[in-house]
Design a protein around this motif. Structure first.
Motif, PDB file in Angstrom:
ATOM      1  N   GLN A  35       0.643  -1.237  -0.025  1.00  0.00           N
ATOM      2  CA  GLN A  35       0.046   0.056  -0.021  1.00  0.00           C
ATOM      3  C   GLN A  35       0.909   1.317  -0.063  1.00  0.00           C
ATOM      4  O   GLN A  35       0.258   2.502  -0.095  1.00  0.00           O
ATOM      5  CB  GLN A  35      -1.105   0.005   1.138  1.00  0.00           C
ATOM      6  CG  GLN A  35      -1.982  -1.120   1.173  1.00  0.00           C
ATOM      7  CD  GLN A  35      -2.635  -1.350   2.306  1.00  0.00           C
ATOM      8  OE1 GLN A  35      -3.395  -0.732   2.819  1.00  0.00           O
ATOM      9  NE2 GLN A  35      -2.228  -2.657   2.828  1.00  0.00           N
ATOM     10  N   THR A  36       2.216   1.089   0.185  1.00  0.00           N
ATOM     11  CA  THR A  36       3.035   2.070   0.045  1.00  0.00           C
ATOM     12  C   THR A  36       4.220   1.830  -0.995  1.00  0.00           C
ATOM     13  O   THR A  36       4.268   0.644  -1.251  1.00  0.00           O
ATOM     14  CB  THR A  36       3.602   2.741   1.457  1.00  0.00           C
ATOM     15  OG1 THR A  36       4.318   1.663   2.127  1.00  0.00           O
ATOM     16  CG2 THR A  36       2.710   3.170   2.501  1.00  0.00           C
ATOM     17  N   GLY A  37       5.110   2.898  -1.253  1.00  0.00           N
ATOM     18  CA  GLY A  37       6.174   2.497  -2.135  1.00  0.00           C
ATOM     19  C   GLY A  37       5.658   2.457  -3.441  1.00  0.00           C
ATOM     20  O   GLY A  37       4.369   3.045  -3.873  1.00  0.00           O
ATOM     21  N   SER A  38       6.563   2.006  -4.517  1.00  0.00           N
ATOM     22  CA  SER A  38       6.107   2.360  -6.054  1.00  0.00           C
ATOM     23  C   SER A  38       5.081   1.378  -6.561  1.00  0.00           C
ATOM     24  O   SER A  38       4.149   1.917  -7.495  1.00  0.00           O
ATOM     25  CB  SER A  38       7.127   2.023  -6.726  1.00  0.00           C
ATOM     26  OG  SER A  38       7.846   0.946  -6.492  1.00  0.00           O
ATOM     27  N   GLY A  40       2.253   1.235  -4.674  1.00  0.00           N
ATOM     28  CA  GLY A  40       1.388   1.437  -3.566  1.00  0.00           C
ATOM     29  C   GLY A  40      -0.030   1.744  -4.322  1.00  0.00           C
ATOM     30  O   GLY A  40      -0.980   1.390  -3.859  1.00  0.00           O
ATOM     31  N   GLU A  41      -0.054   2.551  -5.283  1.00  0.00           N
ATOM     32  CA  GLU A  41      -1.371   2.966  -5.838  1.00  0.00           C
ATOM     33  C   GLU A  41      -2.296   1.681  -6.575  1.00  0.00           C
ATOM     34  O   GLU A  41      -3.449   1.680  -5.913  1.00  0.00           O
ATOM     35  CB  GLU A  41      -1.249   3.685  -7.313  1.00  0.00           C
ATOM     36  CG  GLU A  41      -0.351   5.316  -6.815  1.00  0.00           C
ATOM     37  CD  GLU A  41      -1.216   5.991  -6.331  1.00  0.00           C
ATOM     38  OE1 GLU A  41      -2.578   5.921  -6.286  1.00  0.00           O
ATOM     39  OE2 GLU A  41      -0.789   6.981  -5.759  1.00  0.00           O
ATOM     40  N   SER A 201      13.987  -4.203 -11.010  1.00  0.00           N
ATOM     41  CA  SER A 201      12.761  -3.286 -10.743  1.00  0.00           C
ATOM     42  C   SER A 201      12.833  -1.885 -10.413  1.00  0.00           C
ATOM     43  O   SER A 201      11.962  -1.143 -10.037  1.00  0.00           O
ATOM     44  CB  SER A 201      11.901  -4.374  -9.763  1.00  0.00           C
ATOM     45  OG  SER A 201      12.915  -4.057  -8.521  1.00  0.00           O
ATOM     46  N   ASP A 202      14.033  -1.454 -10.551  1.00  0.00           N
ATOM     47  CA  ASP A 202      14.038   0.165 -10.231  1.00  0.00           C
ATOM     48  C   ASP A 202      14.779   0.880 -11.420  1.00  0.00           C
ATOM     49  O   ASP A 202      14.988   2.011 -11.294  1.00  0.00           O
ATOM     50  CB  ASP A 202      14.777   0.502  -9.106  1.00  0.00           C
ATOM     51  CG  ASP A 202      16.295  -0.303  -8.800  1.00  0.00           C
ATOM     52  OD1 ASP A 202      16.417  -0.861  -9.945  1.00  0.00           O
ATOM     53  OD2 ASP A 202      17.049  -0.215  -7.959  1.00  0.00           O
ATOM     54  N   LYS A 228       4.715   1.019 -13.324  1.00  0.00           N
ATOM     55  CA  LYS A 228       5.944   2.253 -13.206  1.00  0.00           C
ATOM     56  C   LYS A 228       7.017   2.097 -14.093  1.00  0.00           C
ATOM     57  O   LYS A 228       7.521   3.034 -14.551  1.00  0.00           O
ATOM     58  CB  LYS A 228       6.026   2.090 -11.761  1.00  0.00           C
ATOM     59  CG  LYS A 228       6.967   0.769 -11.403  1.00  0.00           C
ATOM     60  CD  LYS A 228       7.383   0.906  -9.915  1.00  0.00           C
ATOM     61  CE  LYS A 228       7.851  -0.754  -9.791  1.00  0.00           C
ATOM     62  NZ  LYS A 228       8.455  -1.247  -8.472  1.00  0.00           N
ATOM     63  N   GLU A 256      -2.532   5.084 -14.151  1.00  0.00           N
ATOM     64  CA  GLU A 256      -1.166   5.902 -13.892  1.00  0.00           C
ATOM     65  C   GLU A 256      -0.369   5.443 -15.144  1.00  0.00           C
ATOM     66  O   GLU A 256       0.227   6.514 -15.738  1.00  0.00           O
ATOM     67  CB  GLU A 256      -0.368   5.156 -12.637  1.00  0.00           C
ATOM     68  CG  GLU A 256      -0.840   6.013 -11.370  1.00  0.00           C
ATOM     69  CD  GLU A 256      -0.664   7.387 -11.317  1.00  0.00           C
ATOM     70  OE1 GLU A 256       0.489   7.973 -11.739  1.00  0.00           O
ATOM     71  OE2 GLU A 256      -1.554   8.151 -10.659  1.00  0.00           O
ATOM     72  N   LEU A 257      -0.598   4.424 -15.686  1.00  0.00           N
ATOM     73  CA  LEU A 257       0.104   4.142 -17.068  1.00  0.00           C
ATOM     74  C   LEU A 257      -0.174   5.073 -18.173  1.00  0.00           C
ATOM     75  O   LEU A 257       0.474   5.515 -18.743  1.00  0.00           O
ATOM     76  CB  LEU A 257       0.080   2.727 -17.254  1.00  0.00           C
ATOM     77  CG  LEU A 257       0.736   2.342 -18.730  1.00  0.00           C
ATOM     78  CD1 LEU A 257       1.933   1.749 -18.376  1.00  0.00           C
ATOM     79  CD2 LEU A 257      -0.284   1.251 -19.281  1.00  0.00           C
ATOM     80  N   LYS A 259      -1.405   8.063 -17.807  1.00  0.00           N
ATOM     81  CA  LYS A 259      -1.003   9.470 -17.570  1.00  0.00           C
ATOM     82  C   LYS A 259       0.596   9.497 -18.087  1.00  0.00           C
ATOM     83  O   LYS A 259       1.015  10.555 -18.522  1.00  0.00           O
ATOM     84  CB  LYS A 259      -0.865   9.666 -16.009  1.00  0.00           C
ATOM     85  CG  LYS A 259      -2.295  10.158 -15.469  1.00  0.00           C
ATOM     86  CD  LYS A 259      -1.989  10.466 -14.093  1.00  0.00           C
ATOM     87  CE  LYS A 259      -3.404  10.277 -13.270  1.00  0.00           C
ATOM     88  NZ  LYS A 259      -3.121  10.492 -12.024  1.00  0.00           N
TER      89      LYS A 259
END
Lengths: 368, 301
Positions: A35-38, A40-41, A201-202, A228, A256-257, A259
């Motif tokens: 629920q938090t971090g990248s 999270g959404e 993944s980053d 992300k 979000e994708l 956007k």
């Protein structure tokens, strides 16, 4: 310090007793996921969906004559944190867990729930291994990556006429598993994977991989990973003068994708469950979600809602929260959900996965 | 092949800009600033917000708004750099080496969480009205295909590095910084405000990191609160590779790591890029323990 310590111990003892007594008058359901971090959404959506279902049940008097109490824990999308969360939920004496989101989190957490005799129903973890380990109390309300891979590979090969594909993944249990499943299906069709590599993944700069896949003759890119990274990947494909399509799994199905890639991005193809926006049965849920959380329900919210309803209905029909009995009940019949009726096989997978190809049309996800 | 080289150099130039901050602080204090990656991240967010504000104020010309946004980001990060020095380092000047190191890591966590809680825990899209025209403008010169954004990254990195070299070599501030780096006690006996100068080193390094942050934000299109972690680690490796404390070394180290990563991706695959860049680091350190240009200890700012 000593008197203080003993006071503390006494306080804990009282709390523990209170916990036991409380267990008698409520049914505790664990909600777990990122629920938090990248992530999270996207990860918060199924938990919110589940919460809405539980609120509805509570408004009707709960289940088995008792109100339902939720214990919500954030695993931050990290496998080690998921283990900590699982242990916390076990000691909180929940009778079932709705979660986790990431496959990498569901894998270690499921062992802990299973040892404790707690039923787990994940709304989103699609890695095949999860249900292949013979855990009796583990179910998923979503499809598997090998099922997604088949649908996506068939679409790429048959409809897009792509014969050479470049496959990138984020090295997570979900992303790599999905990428491998896609590769297997695509090669079985007669296609060729000219690039297959993990970028981590980053990573957000894919230009080196794009230059390499252009040189290798890739006609489209399959992304095994989350939105992300999928968004920047698509943008950089276009900036790097690569005109091929971007294919992906349920991990990039997130507004979000859009956007990031822009409303005009037309060659993004995603495997996800069937369209629920037009379904009249989904309207009250979508309205309730928007009223409670102030935003549109993403695709995962509905998985969370359905998972919670199926679980509570099974508990109601079984007449108990005992994991063995409820598991048997879950396997025994078809369950109504907003997205149509579902049923579970022996492993805990859906008997029939319902993946369809989605794309972006006029700034929104739409079934192709 | 040429495309890979350009990509690698652009990536390397970013590492170099951030590595400069590590190397300056190390040159002066003999310590690593572990909150430096956050200065980069703050720069990303500051320029995104500055562009947003300028956009809503009606300014749309990229030629005007982008330099303003970069300057705002540099100024803001410089401010945070000064704050970082005051809170995490100055109070612990006489303490054991590990104390400021730990407090800097604490500062890094605080700043990350501050951005995560106050801005977004997911990603934020960088204003595309600015980055898209730059990234979409491409020139082909023979086999070389380069975007305006890459030219901007390479060009502004070059300008900033020349600027830094000028400041260090030719100005009173630079002379004073070098004096503090050589012998802090002596410099203070000569009447230099040592604490003041150390703050300056943090501020200059943070400003460069913020400029790098703006470039990366445009290059990747999205920004995240945890963006400083991996990049900080790479830039730190670049500073060590070039010889920590040495300014040309940081630039060389950054470019080498950037090139190593992209060449590996193109030749072997992205799976190996971290392995190759860190293997390069280990190899260099085995052969030259002070880094590539690390022997000139006297000139270490």
């Amino acid at each position: 310090m000593k008197p203080f310590h003993s006071k503390l111990t006494a306080a804990f003892a009282v709390l523990a007793l209170a916990g036991c007594q409380k267990k008698a008058d409520t049914i505790k359901i664990g909600l777990a996921g990122v629920q938090t971090g990248s992530d999270g959404e996207i990860g918060a959506a199924p938990i919110r969906g589940s919460q809405i279902a539980i609120d509805e049940w509570n408004a009707k008097g709960g289940v088995l004559g008792k109100p339902i109490e939720t214990v919500n824990r954030d695993d931050e999308g990290k496998p080690d944190q998921a283990v900590a969360v699982a242990n916390e939920l076990v000691s909180a004496q929940v009778c079932a867990v709705l979660g986790h989101f990431n496959s990498g989190c569901s894998l270690p957490a499921s062992d802990i729930y299973n040892q404790a005799g707690i039923l787990q129903l994940t709304p989103a973890s699609t890695n095949p291994t999860i249900t292949e380990r013979g855990l009796p109390h583990l179910f998923r309300a979503c499809g598997r990556d090998d099922q997604q891979g088949v649908v996506s590979a068939a679409f790429a090969f048959d409809s897009l006429k792509v014969t050479q594909v470049a496959i990138l993944h984020d090295k997570t249990a979900y992303g790599q598993g999905l990428a491998e499943a896609f590769k297997k299906s695509f090669e079985a069709k007669g296609g060729k994977a000219v690039v297959f590599e993990g970028v981590g993944s980053d990573e957000l700069d894919f230009r080196a991989s794009i230059a390499a896949l252009k040189a290798a003759g890739g006609q489209a890119v399959f992304w095994g990973g989350m939105y992300k990274q999928g968004g920047p990947l698509y943008k950089q494909m276009r900036q790097g003068d690569f005109k091929g399509a971007l294919l992906g799994g349920d991990g990039i199905y997130e507004t979000e994708l859009i956007k990031t890639v822009g409303p005009k991005a037309d060659s993004v193809f995603i495997t996800f469950g069937p369209d629920f926006n037009g379904l009249p049965v989904a309207k009250p849920f979508l309205a309730a979600y928007k009223a409670k959380y102030g935003q549109e329900a993403g695709g995962y919210a509905i998985y969370g809602y359905d998972a919670a309803n199926v679980l509570l209905l099974a508990i109601k029909k079984a007449g108990t929260t005992n994991a063995d009995t409820v598991s048997k009940m879950l396997r025994s019949q078809e369950w109504p959900t907003l997205a149509g009726s579902i049923s579970f096989d022996e492993k805990g997978d859906l008997k029939k996965a319902n993946y369809v190809i989605w794309t972006i049309r006029e700034g929104k996800f739409a079934v192709r | 092949m040429l495309e890979t080289l350009v990509n690698g150099l652009s990536r390397g130039a970013i590492y170099a800009l951030v590595a400069l901050g590590y190397t300056m602080v190390y040159g002066i204090l003999g310590m690593i600033n572990f909150a430096h990656g956050e200065m980069f991240m703050l720069g990303m967010f500051a320029s995104a917000f500055a562009l947003g504000a300028l956009g809503s104020a009606g300014l749309v010309s990229v030629g005007l708004t982008l330099p303003i946004a970069i300057l705002v980001a540099m100024a803001l990060s410089a401010g945070f750099g000064a704050m970082n020095e005051r809170m995490a380092y100055r109070k612990l000047r006489g303490a054991h080496l590990l104390a400021p190191l730990t407090s800097a890591i604490g500062m890094s966590i605080v700043l990350q969480n501050f951005v995560m809680l106050s801005v977004t825990k997911g990603k934020k899209d960088f204003p595309q009205s600015v980055s898209a025209p730059l990234a979409d403008t491409r020139w082909s010169i023979g086999p070389l295909n380069i975007s305006a954004l890459q030219v901007l990254i390479l060009g502004s990195t070059f300008v900033l590095m020349i600027g830094l070299w000028f400041v260090i070599q030719r100005t009173r501030l630079g002379i004073a910084l070098r004096a503090v780096a050589q012998d802090r006690t002596m410099a203070s006996l000569c009447g230099m405000k040592v604490d003041h100068l150390i703050t300056w080193a943090f501020m200059i390094g943070s400003a460069l990191a913020a400029a790098a942050g703006t470039m990366v934000a445009m290059y990747q299109g999205v920004i995240r609160f945890d963006a400083g972690y991996t990049l900080g680690l790479k830039a730190f490796a670049a500073a060590v590779l070039g010889g920590i404390g040495n300014i040309p070394g940081a630039v060389l180290g950054g470019l080498l790591i950037g090139l190593a990563e992209d060449l590996t991706t193109s030749a072997v695959g992205a799976d190996w890029k971290h392995t190759s860049s860190f293997a390069l680091l280990i190899l260099v350190l085995l052969l030259r323990p002070r880094g590539l240009l690390g022997e000139r200890v006297a000139d270490k700012v």
